[in-house]
Write a protein that holds these residues in place. Structure first.
Motif, short mmCIF file in Angstrom:
data_model
loop_
_atom_site.label_atom_id
_atom_site.label_comp_id
_atom_site.label_asym_id
_atom_site.label_seq_id
_atom_site.Cartn_x
_atom_site.Cartn_y
_atom_site.Cartn_z
N GLY A 22 8.48 41.97 -48.95
CA GLY A 22 10.01 41.97 -49.13
C GLY A 22 10.50 43.13 -49.61
N ASP A 23 11.79 42.93 -50.19
CA ASP A 23 12.37 44.29 -50.28
C ASP A 23 11.92 45.02 -51.28
N LYS A 24 10.98 44.48 -52.43
CA LYS A 24 10.31 45.32 -53.40
C LYS A 24 9.32 46.09 -52.58
N ASP A 25 8.44 45.55 -51.75
CA ASP A 25 7.50 46.28 -50.99
C ASP A 25 8.04 47.09 -50.19
N ILE A 26 8.90 47.04 -49.65
CA ILE A 26 9.74 48.15 -48.54
C ILE A 26 10.16 49.25 -49.48
N ALA A 27 10.86 48.86 -50.48
CA ALA A 27 11.51 49.96 -51.37
C ALA A 27 10.45 50.70 -52.13
N SER A 28 9.28 50.09 -52.41
CA SER A 28 8.20 50.83 -53.16
C SER A 28 7.48 51.64 -52.10
N ASP A 29 7.32 51.36 -50.95
CA ASP A 29 6.82 52.33 -49.72
C ASP A 29 7.76 53.47 -49.69
N MET A 30 9.04 53.17 -49.64
CA MET A 30 10.31 54.01 -49.37
C MET A 30 10.03 55.23 -50.65
N LEU A 31 9.71 54.76 -51.77
CA LEU A 31 9.60 55.79 -52.91
C LEU A 31 8.50 56.75 -52.70
N LYS A 32 7.23 55.86 -52.24
CA LYS A 32 5.96 56.81 -52.10
C LYS A 32 6.15 57.69 -50.76
N ASP A 33 6.87 57.28 -50.03
CA ASP A 33 7.33 58.44 -48.90
C ASP A 33 7.99 59.29 -49.12
N SER A 34 9.13 59.09 -50.17
CA SER A 34 10.16 60.04 -50.58
C SER A 34 9.18 61.13 -51.67
N LYS A 35 8.40 60.61 -52.20
CA LYS A 35 7.90 61.47 -53.24
C LYS A 35 7.06 62.55 -52.27
N PHE A 36 6.26 62.01 -51.30
CA PHE A 36 5.32 62.64 -50.31
C PHE A 36 6.40 63.80 -49.84
N ALA A 37 7.53 63.48 -49.46
CA ALA A 37 8.45 64.43 -48.81
C ALA A 37 8.98 65.47 -49.68
N VAL A 38 8.97 65.04 -50.94
CA VAL A 38 9.51 66.25 -51.88
C VAL A 38 8.29 67.21 -52.16
N THR A 39 7.22 66.49 -52.20
CA THR A 39 6.15 67.48 -52.40
C THR A 39 5.70 68.31 -51.54
N SER A 40 5.81 68.05 -50.15
CA SER A 40 5.59 68.66 -49.03
C SER A 40 6.69 69.81 -48.76
N LEU A 41 7.82 69.39 -48.90
CA LEU A 41 8.83 70.16 -48.74
C LEU A 41 8.84 71.46 -49.85
N ALA A 42 8.33 71.19 -51.15
CA ALA A 42 8.34 72.14 -52.17
C ALA A 42 7.02 73.08 -51.79
N MET A 43 6.10 72.66 -51.04
CA MET A 43 4.98 73.53 -50.91
C MET A 43 5.46 74.38 -49.68
N MET A 44 6.12 73.74 -48.83
CA MET A 44 6.49 74.72 -47.70
C MET A 44 7.63 75.80 -48.00
N VAL A 45 8.42 75.34 -49.12
CA VAL A 45 9.51 76.58 -49.51
C VAL A 45 8.78 77.70 -49.94
N THR A 46 7.82 77.21 -50.75
CA THR A 46 7.02 78.43 -51.47
C THR A 46 6.10 79.27 -50.67
N GLU A 47 5.59 78.72 -49.28
CA GLU A 47 4.80 79.43 -48.62
C GLU A 47 5.40 79.92 -47.20
N ILE A 48 6.73 79.65 -47.11
CA ILE A 48 7.48 80.29 -45.77
C ILE A 48 8.00 81.62 -45.92
N SER A 49 7.85 82.63 -45.21
CA SER A 49 8.21 83.90 -45.22
C SER A 49 9.76 84.21 -44.79
N ASN A 50 9.99 83.49 -43.76
CA ASN A 50 11.33 83.61 -42.85
C ASN A 50 12.32 83.11 -43.83
#
Length: 100
Positions: A19-47
């Motif tokens: 349902g819409d709730k399931d899809i939206a919840s999955d999107m929220l989980k994926d969004s959280k993963f993207a934010v976490t991953s990008l934050a880690m990359m920003v702190t580790e990249i030298s260029n």
């Protein structure tokens, strides 16, 4: 008929339909993963150019995550302010309903 057919309702299986709730919840989980991953990359990249690009993407991802969170909270699909006991009780109730 495969798993995707069952999940999306092609087999007339109403209990397994996403349902819409399931899809939206999955999107929220994926969004959280993207934010976490990008934050880690920003702190580790030298260029500096790549860091700037990733920082802009991080800002955009945080904003999208906030909008998605607000939507789920508004629809009462996500209740971040519930007590741990309420959250656990709701999870148990949803699990019991899914089993039936």
């Amino acid at each position: 008929m495969g798993l995707l057919d069952e999940l999306f309702g092609d087999n007339n299986v109403t209990n397994a339909t996403l349902g819409d709730k399931d899809i939206a919840s999955d999107m929220l989980k994926d969004s959280k993963f993207a934010v976490t991953s990008l934050a880690m990359m920003v702190t580790e990249i030298s260029n500096p150019e790549v860091r700037t690009t990733l920082a802009k993407q991080l800002t955009s991802s945080v904003q999208m995550h906030q909008r998605l969170s607000d939507m789920l909270i508004h629809k009462e699909w996500y209740k971040p302010y519930a007590s741990p006991q309420q959250q656990l009780s709701q999870d148990v109730h949803m699990t019991q309903n899914a089993i039936r």
